[in-house]
Design a protein around this motif. Structure first.
Motif, mmCIF file in Angstrom:
data_model
loop_
_atom_site.group_PDB
_atom_site.id
_atom_site.type_symbol
_atom_site.label_atom_id
_atom_site.label_comp_id
_atom_site.label_asym_id
_atom_site.label_seq_id
_atom_site.Cartn_x
_atom_site.Cartn_y
_atom_site.Cartn_z
ATOM 1 N N GLU A 245 76.535 64.824 37.920
ATOM 2 C CA GLU A 245 75.343 65.669 38.034
ATOM 3 C C GLU A 245 75.260 66.658 36.885
ATOM 4 N N GLU A 246 76.403 67.220 36.497
ATOM 5 C CA GLU A 246 76.422 68.182 35.394
ATOM 6 C C GLU A 246 75.954 67.521 34.098
ATOM 7 N N ILE A 247 76.459 66.315 33.839
ATOM 8 C CA ILE A 247 76.033 65.599 32.631
ATOM 9 C C ILE A 247 74.538 65.315 32.687
ATOM 10 N N ARG A 248 74.086 64.853 33.848
ATOM 11 C CA ARG A 248 72.672 64.525 34.022
ATOM 12 C C ARG A 248 71.781 65.751 33.823
ATOM 13 N N ASP A 249 72.116 66.844 34.527
ATOM 14 C CA ASP A 249 71.228 68.010 34.558
ATOM 15 C C ASP A 249 71.367 68.912 33.339
ATOM 16 N N ASP A 250 72.612 69.136 32.899
ATOM 17 C CA ASP A 250 72.856 70.114 31.843
ATOM 18 C C ASP A 250 72.826 69.519 30.448
ATOM 19 N N THR A 251 72.776 68.203 30.355
ATOM 20 C CA THR A 251 72.728 67.576 29.027
ATOM 21 C C THR A 251 71.526 66.647 28.887
ATOM 22 N N LEU A 252 71.514 65.541 29.642
ATOM 23 C CA LEU A 252 70.457 64.548 29.442
ATOM 24 C C LEU A 252 69.071 65.100 29.786
ATOM 25 N N LEU A 253 68.966 65.799 30.912
ATOM 26 C CA LEU A 253 67.677 66.406 31.255
ATOM 27 C C LEU A 253 67.345 67.564 30.324
ATOM 28 N N LYS A 254 68.338 68.377 30.001
ATOM 29 C CA LYS A 254 68.108 69.539 29.140
ATOM 30 C C LYS A 254 67.599 69.119 27.776
ATOM 31 N N LEU A 255 68.113 68.005 27.261
ATOM 32 C CA LEU A 255 67.702 67.512 25.944
ATOM 33 C C LEU A 255 66.508 66.560 26.029
ATOM 34 N N HIS A 256 65.906 66.443 27.207
ATOM 35 C CA HIS A 256 64.750 65.566 27.424
ATOM 36 C C HIS A 256 65.058 64.106 27.096
ATOM 37 N N LEU A 257 66.319 63.702 27.317
ATOM 38 C CA LEU A 257 66.710 62.313 27.142
ATOM 39 C C LEU A 257 66.564 61.521 28.434
ATOM 40 N N LEU A 258 66.254 62.205 29.510
ATOM 41 C CA LEU A 258 66.080 61.593 30.823
ATOM 42 C C LEU A 258 64.989 62.361 31.554
ATOM 43 N N ARG B 243 63.162 63.298 35.337
ATOM 44 C CA ARG B 243 63.266 63.279 36.789
ATOM 45 C C ARG B 243 61.906 62.879 37.356
ATOM 46 N N LYS B 244 61.882 61.819 38.157
ATOM 47 C CA LYS B 244 60.637 61.288 38.679
ATOM 48 C C LYS B 244 60.416 61.620 40.149
ATOM 49 N N GLY B 245 61.403 62.181 40.795
ATOM 50 C CA GLY B 245 61.312 62.508 42.210
ATOM 51 C C GLY B 245 62.705 62.800 42.720
ATOM 52 N N GLU B 246 62.824 63.073 43.994
ATOM 53 C CA GLU B 246 64.126 63.408 44.557
ATOM 54 C C GLU B 246 65.094 62.229 44.420
ATOM 55 N N GLY B 247 66.143 62.444 43.632
ATOM 56 C CA GLY B 247 67.144 61.409 43.435
ATOM 57 C C GLY B 247 66.696 60.242 42.575
ATOM 58 N N ILE B 248 65.552 60.369 41.881
ATOM 59 C CA ILE B 248 64.999 59.275 41.083
ATOM 60 C C ILE B 248 64.831 59.741 39.628
ATOM 61 N N TYR B 249 65.329 58.929 38.685
ATOM 62 C CA TYR B 249 65.298 59.293 37.271
ATOM 63 C C TYR B 249 64.879 58.085 36.433
ATOM 64 N N GLN B 250 64.446 58.364 35.206
ATOM 65 C CA GLN B 250 63.973 57.264 34.368
ATOM 66 C C GLN B 250 64.165 57.596 32.889
ATOM 67 N N LEU B 251 64.500 56.557 32.109
ATOM 68 C CA LEU B 251 64.549 56.671 30.655
ATOM 69 C C LEU B 251 63.208 56.247 30.067
ATOM 70 N N HIS B 252 62.775 56.946 29.017
ATOM 71 C CA HIS B 252 61.614 56.479 28.269
ATOM 72 C C HIS B 252 61.957 55.106 27.677
ATOM 73 N N PRO B 253 60.994 54.167 27.612
ATOM 74 C CA PRO B 253 61.289 52.818 27.108
ATOM 75 C C PRO B 253 61.992 52.791 25.748
ATOM 76 N N LEU B 254 61.572 53.644 24.813
ATOM 77 C CA LEU B 254 62.211 53.631 23.491
ATOM 78 C C LEU B 254 63.571 54.311 23.519
ATOM 79 N N LEU B 255 63.757 55.301 24.384
ATOM 80 C CA LEU B 255 65.090 55.876 24.545
ATOM 81 C C LEU B 255 66.033 54.859 25.185
ATOM 82 N N ARG B 256 65.500 54.062 26.094
ATOM 83 C CA ARG B 256 66.313 52.985 26.672
ATOM 84 C C ARG B 256 66.729 52.007 25.582
ATOM 85 N N GLU B 257 65.797 51.669 24.687
ATOM 86 C CA GLU B 257 66.131 50.803 23.556
ATOM 87 C C GLU B 257 67.218 51.452 22.699
#
Length: 362
Positions: free
Chosen positions: A284-297, A299-313
């Motif tokens: 959770e710390e990696i998800r919230d304090d790094t990937l979300l903070k840097l807009h690399l991930l 949050r689409k809803g409670e417990g649901i997350y998504q990568l942008h298509p080009l970031l996934r690439e």
């Protein structure tokens, strides 16, 4: 000149944020690389330059010498000499106290660490407006305009803007044009790069362009090198690389694991099941304090997350050099098998949809 499309509401929101009558107004345009944060700041400055009679000071925050840039700007544009013997910070504070009359816009473009530039910002006076562009969340104390990708209609209009002399090229392949926009994730940088590339190559069909992108992905030459007159100075891969360099090893590993999921919302419980040996709170710390903070991930809803298509690439591109790549693939396959055991012989559409969240191209 490339048309500025699809950001009218953001321009208005930004203006309202900056015109609040606080002591010093600070607003940030935040989002992943390639969204056009710098372009939005530039368009705002040009559209409202008449109200900033004290001047517009554009600073390259990433260079790390913001204080020196302010001093150089002030020496060039303000006829005033500070006392001798002052260090850079004292000179900056002197300039702010004696800045010429009128509202002033300070733009800090591509900011990394806010604490490093904070001492060089004006401490008082509501006539100073600070506009920051950044790939990070800077905290609750700073007003943030969170930039997203373009709407599908605006994305198509941006792509069309490169075909004003040959509109038939788009009209003849309109379905493919929409597919191109979707493959690029409606990202302004990707759309501009591909639009300019197609404009240069007049015999290249949109169908062939899409085929080349699907084959070479982010290494396709259209996405690699921006033209000299573009606001963006990097291609898509290089823009994402800046964020990659800020990640620790475990951050990188989690991003690469997420790229194995389909281009669809991901249930975080499935991610945890792929990494049964990892501590849930640390993930959770990696998800919230790094990937979300840097807009690399996202949050689409409670417990649901998504990568942008080009970031996934991008993360899949990095996955090829990752020591844990095969382990992650096996782990995801194990989860797919476990979930599949609960799917009946005649699954409902909802059950099929749930399974599609796990589908991978690897």
């Amino acid at each position: 000149m490339v048309e500025f499309i699809g950001r009218e509401a953001e321009l208005q929101n930004l203006h309202e944020m900056l015109q609040e009558n606080n002591q010093v107004v600070i607003a940030a345009i935040a989002g992943m690389g390639g969204l056009g944060k710098t372009e939005l700041a530039l368009q705002y400055a040009m559209a409202h330059r008449e109200i900033y009679k004290g001047g517009i000071c554009w600073l390259l925050a990433k260079s790390g010498d913001v204080g020196i840039q302010i001093v150089q700007f002030a020496r060039t544009h303000i006829d005033l000499n500070p006392p001798e013997g002052l260090d850079v910070l004292a000179q900056v504070q002197y300039w702010f106290r004696h800045w010429r009359e009128g509202d002033v816009l300070l733009v800090l473009d591509d900011l990394g660490e806010y604490q490093q530039v904070k001492p060089y910002l004006p401490a008082s006076s509501s006539r100073f407006k600070v506009l920051i562009t950044t790939r990070q969340h800077l905290g609750a104390s700073i007003k943030e305009l969170s930039l997203d990708v373009l709407q599908s209609e605006a994305a198509l209009e941006l792509l069309k803007s490169f075909f004003k002399d040959t509109p038939q090229r788009i009209e003849q392949e309109l379905t493919v044009a929409n597919q191109l926009c979707e493959w690029l994730g409606y990202l302004p940088l990707g759309l501009e790069l591909v639009g300019r590339y197609l404009a240069r190559k007049q015999d290249l069909s949109l169908t062939e362009m899409l085929r080349r992108l699907e084959k070479k992905r982010l290494e396709q030459s259209a996405l690699v090198k921006p033209e000299a007159d573009m606001t963006a100075q990097r291609g898509v891969l290089a823009a994402f690389e800046l964020s990659w360099q800020e990640l620790e090893d475990r951050d990188k590993q989690l991003g690469c694991l997420l790229s194995l999921f389909a281009v669809a919302p991901i249930s975080w419980k499935l991610v945890e099941q792929c990494l049964p040996e990892e501590d849930e709170e640390e993930l959770e710390e990696i998800r919230d304090d790094t990937l979300l903070k840097l807009h690399l991930l996202q949050r689409k809803g409670e417990g649901i997350y998504q990568l942008h298509p080009l970031l996934r690439e991008f993360f899949q591109y990095k996955l090829t050099g990752l020591e844990q790549a095969e382990e992650f693939k096996r782990s995801l396959c194990r989860i797919i098998v476990a979930v599949a055991q609960y799917i009946p012989d005649s699954p409902t559409l909802e059950q099929i949809s749930q399974m599609s969240l796990l589908a991978s191209t690897t």
